[in-house]
Design a protein around this motif. Structure first.
Motif, mmCIF file in Angstrom:
data_model
loop_
_atom_site.group_PDB
_atom_site.id
_atom_site.type_symbol
_atom_site.label_atom_id
_atom_site.label_comp_id
_atom_site.label_asym_id
_atom_site.label_seq_id
_atom_site.Cartn_x
_atom_site.Cartn_y
_atom_site.Cartn_z
ATOM 1 N N LYS A 193 0.822 -1.204 0.000
ATOM 2 C CA LYS A 193 0.000 0.000 0.000
ATOM 3 C C LYS A 193 0.861 1.261 0.000
ATOM 4 C CE LYS A 193 -4.076 -1.986 2.260
ATOM 5 N NZ LYS A 193 -4.970 -1.924 3.461
ATOM 6 N N ARG A 194 1.969 1.205 0.741
ATOM 7 C CA ARG A 194 2.856 2.360 0.782
ATOM 8 C C ARG A 194 3.477 2.615 -0.582
ATOM 9 N NH1 ARG A 194 8.090 3.804 1.427
ATOM 10 N NH2 ARG A 194 8.757 1.637 1.201
ATOM 11 N N LEU A 195 3.929 1.529 -1.240
ATOM 12 C CA LEU A 195 4.530 1.686 -2.552
ATOM 13 C C LEU A 195 3.498 2.129 -3.583
ATOM 14 C CD1 LEU A 195 6.854 -1.466 -2.626
ATOM 15 C CD2 LEU A 195 7.502 0.918 -2.234
ATOM 16 N N ALA A 196 2.269 1.616 -3.444
ATOM 17 C CA ALA A 196 1.213 2.032 -4.366
ATOM 18 C C ALA A 196 0.898 3.514 -4.196
ATOM 19 C CB ALA A 196 -0.042 1.196 -4.146
ATOM 20 N N ALA A 197 0.906 3.979 -2.942
ATOM 21 C CA ALA A 197 0.658 5.395 -2.703
ATOM 22 C C ALA A 197 1.770 6.252 -3.289
ATOM 23 C CB ALA A 197 0.522 5.655 -1.209
ATOM 24 N N LEU A 198 3.014 5.779 -3.179
ATOM 25 C CA LEU A 198 4.122 6.521 -3.771
ATOM 26 C C LEU A 198 4.042 6.526 -5.284
ATOM 27 C CD1 LEU A 198 7.095 5.317 -1.529
ATOM 28 C CD2 LEU A 198 5.956 7.531 -1.477
ATOM 29 N N GLY A 199 3.539 5.418 -5.859
ATOM 30 C CA GLY A 199 3.444 5.324 -7.313
ATOM 31 C C GLY A 199 2.389 6.221 -7.906
ATOM 32 N N THR A 200 1.393 6.617 -7.111
ATOM 33 C CA THR A 200 0.328 7.481 -7.626
ATOM 34 C C THR A 200 0.691 8.952 -7.570
ATOM 35 O OG1 THR A 200 -0.681 7.515 -5.418
ATOM 36 C CG2 THR A 200 -1.485 5.863 -6.982
#
Length: 215
Positions: A193-200
């Motif tokens: 979830k953290r990486l997905a948030a950074l990717g957005t």
């Protein structure tokens, strides 16, 4: 010593669902079912707050991984609640028996909280949500039954709570492998979830090329 069985039972139950314990004791005292409940637990604001928080826990406790997050937040809240309820049941004079009751309630709540949190972590290794819902309902009903029984038969209820606590600790040791697996899966989900948030997040755009050459 006469109130110690009730303190022990309330501590065990607080480690499972602290808000239910406060709500039940408050209702029992306000309706006159028992004289053991102090006035501070019967106050309207305390009952309303405990009822609202109980409803919040009833929802969060049945959602996979959300229940583990909720448990981690309540690692401090549940033992403190068990200690406070134990001290209030024993009296409010600050004497040694009251302090001992607070220690018994808080330590028992901490142990039963570890059992609850660890068991939930093991259950979360299963992808389906029905086991979480079933276990949560069993915990809620068990707390309600034991606390109600303790009001009328404190010694027998304390014996049952002690057996359940020992059995829970034994199950916790047996499920240690599943608990570690659940902890790793939970940590992986948080990292994803953290990486997905950074990717957005929008990336910095390069300045437009105006066609001129720079030397």
């Amino acid at each position: 010593m006469s109130v110690l069985p009730l303190v022990f039972t309330s501590g065990w139950a607080s480690g499972i669902n602290a808000y239910a314990v406060v709500l039940l004791f408050g209702v029992f005292g306000a309706t006159g079912l028992t004289d053991e409940v102090p006035e501070s637990l019967q106050r309207t604001d305390v009952l309303v707050a405990a009822g609202v928080l109980f409803l919040c826990e009833a929802v969060a406790d049945k959602i996979p991984y959300v229940d583990s997050i909720w448990d981690s937040v309540h690692t401090v809240i549940r033992p403190i609640t068990g200690a406070v309820v134990g001290a209030l049941l024993a009296g409010q004079n600050g004497s040694l028996p009251e302090l001992a009751a607070a220690a018994v309630g808080g330590s028992t709540a901490l142990l039963s909280h570890f059992v609850k949190a660890g068991t939930r972590m093991a259950v979360n290794t299963s992808p389906e949500p029905f086991s979480n819902i079933g276990l949560s309902l069993a915990e809620d009903l068990g707390v309600a039954a034991i606390v109600t029984f303790a009001v009328f038969h404190p010694v027998a209820a304390a014996t049952i709570a002690a057996v359940l606590l020992v059995a829970g600790l034994a199950i916790l040791v047996f499920l240690a492998k599943q608990i570690r697996r659940g902890w790793r899966r939970w940590s992986r989900r948080r990292e994803e979830k953290r990486l997905a948030a950074l990717g957005t997040r929008p990336r910095a755009q390069a300045p437009p090329d105006d066609g001129s050459d720079h030397f």
